[in-house]
Enzyme design. Structure first.
Site, PDB file in Angstrom:
ATOM      1  N   ARG A  21       0.824  -1.209   0.000  1.00  0.00           N
ATOM      2  CA  ARG A  21       0.000   0.000   0.000  1.00  0.00           C
ATOM      3  C   ARG A  21       0.857   1.258   0.000  1.00  0.00           C
ATOM      4  O   ARG A  21       0.342   2.372   0.062  1.00  0.00           O
ATOM      5  CB  ARG A  21      -0.929   0.010   1.224  1.00  0.00           C
ATOM      6  CG  ARG A  21      -2.090  -0.936   1.048  1.00  0.00           C
ATOM      7  CD  ARG A  21      -3.137  -0.801   2.134  1.00  0.00           C
ATOM      8  NE  ARG A  21      -4.282  -1.641   1.813  1.00  0.00           N
ATOM      9  CZ  ARG A  21      -5.080  -2.188   2.714  1.00  0.00           C
ATOM     10  NH1 ARG A  21      -4.874  -1.976   3.999  1.00  0.00           N
ATOM     11  NH2 ARG A  21      -6.088  -2.948   2.333  1.00  0.00           N
ATOM     12  N   GLU A  33      -1.355  -9.141  -5.337  1.00  0.00           N
ATOM     13  CA  GLU A  33      -2.695  -9.611  -5.700  1.00  0.00           C
ATOM     14  C   GLU A  33      -2.691 -11.108  -6.038  1.00  0.00           C
ATOM     15  O   GLU A  33      -3.616 -11.834  -5.681  1.00  0.00           O
ATOM     16  CB  GLU A  33      -3.255  -8.816  -6.877  1.00  0.00           C
ATOM     17  CG  GLU A  33      -3.594  -7.360  -6.545  1.00  0.00           C
ATOM     18  CD  GLU A  33      -4.657  -7.229  -5.467  1.00  0.00           C
ATOM     19  OE1 GLU A  33      -5.350  -8.214  -5.158  1.00  0.00           O
ATOM     20  OE2 GLU A  33      -4.786  -6.121  -4.924  1.00  0.00           O
ATOM     21  N   GLN A  38      -7.307 -16.167  -2.759  1.00  0.00           N
ATOM     22  CA  GLN A  38      -7.725 -17.261  -1.877  1.00  0.00           C
ATOM     23  C   GLN A  38      -6.780 -17.443  -0.694  1.00  0.00           C
ATOM     24  O   GLN A  38      -6.552 -18.561  -0.215  1.00  0.00           O
ATOM     25  CB  GLN A  38      -7.826 -18.572  -2.678  1.00  0.00           C
ATOM     26  CG  GLN A  38      -8.901 -18.545  -3.735  1.00  0.00           C
ATOM     27  CD  GLN A  38     -10.283 -18.422  -3.132  1.00  0.00           C
ATOM     28  OE1 GLN A  38     -10.810 -19.381  -2.564  1.00  0.00           O
ATOM     29  NE2 GLN A  38     -10.870 -17.240  -3.213  1.00  0.00           N
ATOM     30  N   LEU A  76       2.471 -22.346   0.052  1.00  0.00           N
ATOM     31  CA  LEU A  76       1.372 -21.393  -0.114  1.00  0.00           C
ATOM     32  C   LEU A  76       0.166 -21.992  -0.823  1.00  0.00           C
ATOM     33  O   LEU A  76      -0.954 -21.486  -0.710  1.00  0.00           O
ATOM     34  CB  LEU A  76       1.868 -20.154  -0.882  1.00  0.00           C
ATOM     35  CG  LEU A  76       0.986 -18.908  -0.801  1.00  0.00           C
ATOM     36  CD1 LEU A  76       0.718 -18.514   0.643  1.00  0.00           C
ATOM     37  CD2 LEU A  76       1.632 -17.747  -1.531  1.00  0.00           C
ATOM     38  N   TYR A  78      -2.076 -23.794  -4.203  1.00  0.00           N
ATOM     39  CA  TYR A  78      -2.512 -23.359  -5.536  1.00  0.00           C
ATOM     40  C   TYR A  78      -1.306 -22.980  -6.390  1.00  0.00           C
ATOM     41  O   TYR A  78      -1.126 -21.824  -6.779  1.00  0.00           O
ATOM     42  CB  TYR A  78      -3.501 -22.194  -5.428  1.00  0.00           C
ATOM     43  CG  TYR A  78      -4.882 -22.613  -4.989  1.00  0.00           C
ATOM     44  CD1 TYR A  78      -5.369 -23.884  -5.292  1.00  0.00           C
ATOM     45  CD2 TYR A  78      -5.703 -21.745  -4.283  1.00  0.00           C
ATOM     46  CE1 TYR A  78      -6.636 -24.273  -4.897  1.00  0.00           C
ATOM     47  CE2 TYR A  78      -6.977 -22.134  -3.884  1.00  0.00           C
ATOM     48  CZ  TYR A  78      -7.434 -23.398  -4.192  1.00  0.00           C
ATOM     49  OH  TYR A  78      -8.683 -23.777  -3.804  1.00  0.00           O
ATOM     50  N   TYR A 116     -11.099 -10.268 -11.172  1.00  0.00           N
ATOM     51  CA  TYR A 116     -10.797  -9.581  -9.916  1.00  0.00           C
ATOM     52  C   TYR A 116      -9.441  -8.874  -9.976  1.00  0.00           C
ATOM     53  O   TYR A 116      -9.335  -7.677  -9.673  1.00  0.00           O
ATOM     54  CB  TYR A 116     -10.806 -10.551  -8.710  1.00  0.00           C
ATOM     55  CG  TYR A 116     -10.085  -9.919  -7.563  1.00  0.00           C
ATOM     56  CD1 TYR A 116     -10.698  -8.941  -6.797  1.00  0.00           C
ATOM     57  CD2 TYR A 116      -8.731 -10.192  -7.324  1.00  0.00           C
ATOM     58  CE1 TYR A 116     -10.010  -8.264  -5.811  1.00  0.00           C
ATOM     59  CE2 TYR A 116      -8.036  -9.516  -6.347  1.00  0.00           C
ATOM     60  CZ  TYR A 116      -8.684  -8.557  -5.586  1.00  0.00           C
ATOM     61  OH  TYR A 116      -8.003  -7.884  -4.640  1.00  0.00           O
ATOM     62  N   ASP A 134     -14.670  -9.546  -4.993  1.00  0.00           N
ATOM     63  CA  ASP A 134     -14.037 -10.717  -4.388  1.00  0.00           C
ATOM     64  C   ASP A 134     -14.954 -11.260  -3.292  1.00  0.00           C
ATOM     65  O   ASP A 134     -16.110 -10.828  -3.159  1.00  0.00           O
ATOM     66  CB  ASP A 134     -12.663 -10.341  -3.828  1.00  0.00           C
ATOM     67  CG  ASP A 134     -12.782  -9.522  -2.559  1.00  0.00           C
ATOM     68  OD1 ASP A 134     -13.806  -8.839  -2.391  1.00  0.00           O
ATOM     69  OD2 ASP A 134     -11.854  -9.575  -1.731  1.00  0.00           O
ATOM     70  N   CYS A 188     -17.197  -6.512   8.346  1.00  0.00           N
ATOM     71  CA  CYS A 188     -18.284  -7.397   7.911  1.00  0.00           C
ATOM     72  C   CYS A 188     -17.723  -8.798   7.686  1.00  0.00           C
ATOM     73  O   CYS A 188     -17.752  -9.345   6.596  1.00  0.00           O
ATOM     74  CB  CYS A 188     -18.914  -6.841   6.628  1.00  0.00           C
ATOM     75  SG  CYS A 188     -20.557  -7.505   6.262  1.00  0.00           S
ATOM     76  N   CYS A 195     -21.764  -6.050  14.337  1.00  0.00           N
ATOM     77  CA  CYS A 195     -22.762  -5.158  13.744  1.00  0.00           C
ATOM     78  C   CYS A 195     -23.100  -3.965  14.649  1.00  0.00           C
ATOM     79  O   CYS A 195     -23.628  -2.960  14.178  1.00  0.00           O
ATOM     80  CB  CYS A 195     -24.027  -5.930  13.412  1.00  0.00           C
ATOM     81  SG  CYS A 195     -23.775  -7.205  12.155  1.00  0.00           S
ATOM     82  N   CYS A 204     -28.360  -1.312   6.932  1.00  0.00           N
ATOM     83  CA  CYS A 204     -28.072  -2.681   6.495  1.00  0.00           C
ATOM     84  C   CYS A 204     -29.342  -3.528   6.521  1.00  0.00           C
ATOM     85  O   CYS A 204     -29.911  -3.779   7.579  1.00  0.00           O
ATOM     86  CB  CYS A 204     -27.001  -3.308   7.389  1.00  0.00           C
ATOM     87  SG  CYS A 204     -26.618  -5.028   6.965  1.00  0.00           S
ATOM     88  N   SER A 301      -8.406 -29.094   0.000  1.00  0.00           N
ATOM     89  CA  SER A 301      -9.790 -28.635  -0.086  1.00  0.00           C
ATOM     90  C   SER A 301     -10.726 -29.723  -0.601  1.00  0.00           C
ATOM     91  O   SER A 301     -11.833 -29.873  -0.118  1.00  0.00           O
ATOM     92  CB  SER A 301      -9.885 -27.428  -1.013  1.00  0.00           C
ATOM     93  OG  SER A 301      -9.122 -26.370  -0.507  1.00  0.00           O
TER      94      SER A 301
END
Length: 350
Positions: A21, A33, A38, A76, A78, A116, A134, A188, A195, A204, A301
């Site tokens: 950032r 990214e 995931q 990591l 994938y 994405y 996403d 969220c 909330c 909401c 998975s």
DNA sequence: AACCCGGGGTG
DNA sequence: CACCCAGGGTT
């Protein structure tokens, strides 16, 4: 105040500090990214740091071998992400003079960059008004508007994308996109969202209707397949063993493993009669011992791997075929391997 | 549209 | 144990 402004205000006060950032350079943004697909920030951050250190520019990454990239990626998951990352780095370095594409449309053409990721890079680096959708965005929007359309149905994907386009701040897409994702990650949350201190709680719809915990709706649960792996760890007097690289379309493509006999059942009595064993060992000068009394269960998975490790001490020579490598056991950690095997190696070759 | 691809964290 | 994670590619 409108939806997007509330989110951006919240974001500017609550955003976490992250290395990617600090820049608008597309290389670190792209790298982060891909790593974070995931993958939670806490898990991906150390990998990002080591990649940036090893490959400060896209040219450095392009110059590396695929094996080096996979080794840094080890653990990591994938792994196609790592292979595509390398393909794209070479493409950008060799064909694009090291300059990443600057539009959503052109970014989409890069291997490993989908809807994405193209949106994220285009908005963050070049302020193009394309919304990211996403897992966080699906959750925030489905709750705020109480939308029960399954997020992984074709109609759901279109509906949420259209809503995202309509809601986004077209004047500040970079902050808006990061804001809604950060909001989904921190405020969220999937479980137990807070909330009561939410800046959007007055409007909401899911909160009003008591649906927050049920949303978003997702179709089907996956069925887990059981597989039975028998790894052969050959061990000669001069400390040699055999590994081979996984090829084809299955799991762990490009990573190394020990010679593998997969069986349909938990059965374990046919190892020394199996062609894979006989191809390596021709005489009777061996000792074979299961390393654990019970199979090691490794959970992916979509698969549960019930794995046995057979340690085979050889007096004479071992024979390898074209797909196998005979290596010294002290070099075993140079090769990228799945976590399942990395764990075994740490225990056995300590 | 359905299926495949990891590993770790959470409740 | 079920679910989720700054998703993408292949068939």
């Amino acid at each position: 105040m409108i939806f997007s402004k509330k989110l951006i205000t919240w974001y500017l006060q609550n955003k976490r500090s992250m290395p990617w950032r600090e820049t608008n350079n597309p290389y670190p943004i792209w790298l982060s990214e891909i790593i974070l697909q995931q993958t939670k920030v806490a898990q991906g951050l150390p990998y990002y740091m080591s990649f940036i250190e090893a490959f400060p520019t896209v040219f450095d990454l392009a110059k590396a071998s695929e094996e080096e990239v996979l080794k840094l990626w080890q653990g990591l998951g994938y792994y196609s992400r790592a292979r595509n990352l390398h393909v794209t780095a070479k493409h950008v370095a060799d064909n694009l003079n090291g300059v990443f594409p600057v539009t959503y449309k052109d970014l989409l053409l890069l291997k490993g960059v989908g809807d994405y990721t193209a949106s994220a890079i285009a908005s963050i680096c070049y302020k193009e008004a394309v919304p990211v959708v996403d897992g966080n965005v699906y959750r925030v929007l489905s709750r705020y508007f109480n939308i029960e359309t399954p997020i992984n149905s074709a109609i759901g994907v279109k509906q949420f994308k259209a809503l995202a386009i309509q809601l986004m701040d077209h004047d500040d897409p970079a902050d808006y996109n990061q804001a809604i994702m950060e909001f989904g990650a921190l405020q969220c949350r999937p479980k137990k969202p807070d909330c009561f201190i939410c800046p959007l709680c007055d409007s909401c719809e899911a909160l009003k209707k008591g649906n927050v915990e049920r949303l978003p709706v997702k179709l089907k649960k996956i069925k887990v397949k059981k597989r039975y792996f028998n790894y052969l760890i050959f061990y000669t007097k001069n400390h040699q063993t055999i590994i081979s690289q996984r090829i084809g379309n299955g799991i762990w493509q490009g990573l190394y493993e020990f010679p593998l006999i997969e069986s349909d059942t938990i059965n374990k009595d046919t190892i020394v009669d199996h062609p894979v064993f006989k191809q390596v060992v021709e005489n009777d000068e061996y000792e074979i011992v299961p390393y654990y009394s019970e199979p090691v269960v490794h959970k992916l998975s979509h698969q549960h791997l019930y794995t046995r490790f057979y340690v085979i001490k050889i007096d004479g020579l071992i024979k390898t075929n074209e797909t196998q490598k005979k290596i010294n056991t002290k070099d075993i950690r140079k090769y990228p391997v799945p976590i399942l095997l990395s764990n075994f190696i740490d225990v056995f070759f300590k």
